[in-house]
Motif scaffolding. Sequence first.
Motif, short mmCIF file in Angstrom:
data_model
loop_
_atom_site.label_atom_id
_atom_site.label_comp_id
_atom_site.label_asym_id
_atom_site.label_seq_id
_atom_site.Cartn_x
_atom_site.Cartn_y
_atom_site.Cartn_z
N GLU A 55 7.45 8.49 12.92
CA GLU A 55 8.85 7.99 12.34
C GLU A 55 8.60 7.34 11.31
O GLU A 55 7.84 6.41 11.39
N VAL A 56 9.44 7.44 10.22
CA VAL A 56 9.43 6.49 8.97
C VAL A 56 10.60 5.54 8.94
O VAL A 56 11.72 6.24 9.16
N PRO A 57 10.38 4.39 9.01
CA PRO A 57 11.65 3.47 9.01
C PRO A 57 12.75 3.79 7.72
O PRO A 57 12.02 4.09 6.70
N ASP A 58 14.01 3.57 8.09
CA ASP A 58 14.82 3.66 6.61
C ASP A 58 14.70 2.45 5.95
O ASP A 58 13.99 1.41 6.30
N HIS A 110 3.77 1.30 3.39
CA HIS A 110 5.09 1.21 4.31
C HIS A 110 4.66 1.86 5.81
O HIS A 110 5.39 1.29 6.64
N SER A 111 3.54 2.34 6.10
CA SER A 111 3.30 2.92 7.38
C SER A 111 1.88 2.44 8.02
O SER A 111 1.47 3.09 8.60
N THR A 112 1.45 1.46 7.28
CA THR A 112 0.19 0.85 7.86
C THR A 112 -0.04 -0.68 8.12
O THR A 112 1.15 -1.35 7.54
N GLY A 113 -0.65 -1.05 9.13
CA GLY A 113 -0.48 -2.61 9.22
C GLY A 113 -0.81 -3.34 7.99
O GLY A 113 -0.33 -4.53 7.61
N VAL A 114 -1.83 -3.16 7.29
CA VAL A 114 -2.47 -3.88 6.37
C VAL A 114 -1.31 -3.48 5.05
O VAL A 114 -1.03 -4.44 4.06
N GLY A 115 -0.90 -2.24 5.12
CA GLY A 115 0.03 -1.93 3.93
C GLY A 115 1.36 -2.75 4.14
O GLY A 115 1.94 -3.29 3.04
N LEU A 116 2.04 -2.99 5.24
CA LEU A 116 3.09 -3.96 5.39
C LEU A 116 2.84 -5.38 4.99
O LEU A 116 3.50 -5.81 4.49
N VAL A 117 1.72 -5.85 5.46
CA VAL A 117 1.08 -7.18 4.93
C VAL A 117 1.26 -7.22 3.51
O VAL A 117 1.89 -8.18 2.66
N LEU A 118 0.68 -6.22 2.82
CA LEU A 118 0.53 -6.40 1.46
C LEU A 118 2.08 -6.11 0.67
O LEU A 118 2.10 -6.73 -0.29
N LEU A 119 2.73 -5.30 1.23
CA LEU A 119 4.18 -4.86 0.76
C LEU A 119 4.91 -6.25 0.86
O LEU A 119 5.86 -6.69 -0.12
N ILE A 157 9.05 1.16 -3.53
CA ILE A 157 8.80 1.73 -2.35
C ILE A 157 10.14 1.93 -1.29
O ILE A 157 10.25 3.07 -0.88
N LEU A 158 10.86 0.99 -1.44
CA LEU A 158 12.21 1.05 -0.56
C LEU A 158 12.96 2.32 -1.13
O LEU A 158 13.50 2.81 -0.44
#
Length: 275
Positions: free
Chosen positions: A184-187, A152-161, A172-173
């Motif tokens: 900051e962690v997005p809601d 949820h908080s890395t570039g590659v992670g967002l693409v994979l998620l 995850i959500l």
Amino acid sequence: MTHAASPGEPSPLRGRRPPQGDAVIDRAFALLDAFTSARRVLSLADLTHLTGMPRSTTLRLARKLVETGALERREDGRYTIGLRLLEIASLAPRGHGLRAVAMPFMEDLFHITRQHVLLAVRDGDEALLVERLSAHDADPVLYRVGGRMPLHSTGVGLVLLAGAPSSVQERILEHLPVGPAGQEVPDAAELRRVLADVRRGGFATLTLTAPWPRTSVAAPLMDPDGMVCGALSVVLPRTDVDHKTMTPAVRTCARAISRELRSAPCADKPAREAR
């Protein structure tokens, strides 16, 4: 009574203590899991404490793992991970197989950016860093090859998620972890919007300020079935580079890797990860 680790003492493996009657393979993996990037060399006493297994069991398993090459025993009696595991891991299609296809394109991207170029795959609810190319004068990076990264908080992670099954996304959500100090962690609602933008645009851009300013530009790698099988990213200093000009280069490189994956021999194609 549970033994609490004192300062400077290795902490026990959380949730890794094998119950009585566990299969030998489970105990062996519990012993191997005791090793981390911060604990590369462990004594028999360390292994016994970290796994929670009896000393006699730990010694018996350690000796067997040394015989197979999974562990190596140093002259001082302490243990390290053996080269046999590297030999076996090199056969993993989602690791070294993907890396072999991607590496020529990663090198091109590296020569353009002279920063960090990352290659990652999803393993359950985390991203696993398969390869990283880094310039000597590039800013520090938090993750090592073989290390795990949050989705949820890395570039590659967002693409994979964004390309993961809906069950993974919902998991995850529902359990967003607390971020590092200053980050900051997005809601959940905001993260849903971000993932939708990633799917629609075919890339992710993530800017972080802690522990130092940096921006990650990432794009998905697609397998022959059109599913996301990996992620490629460039991590750049936030203030030194126009990140918008970097997005086309990352996307072009990711598409080239995806084309190579489609044309690779079947035996070399990375297997899909379905968890």
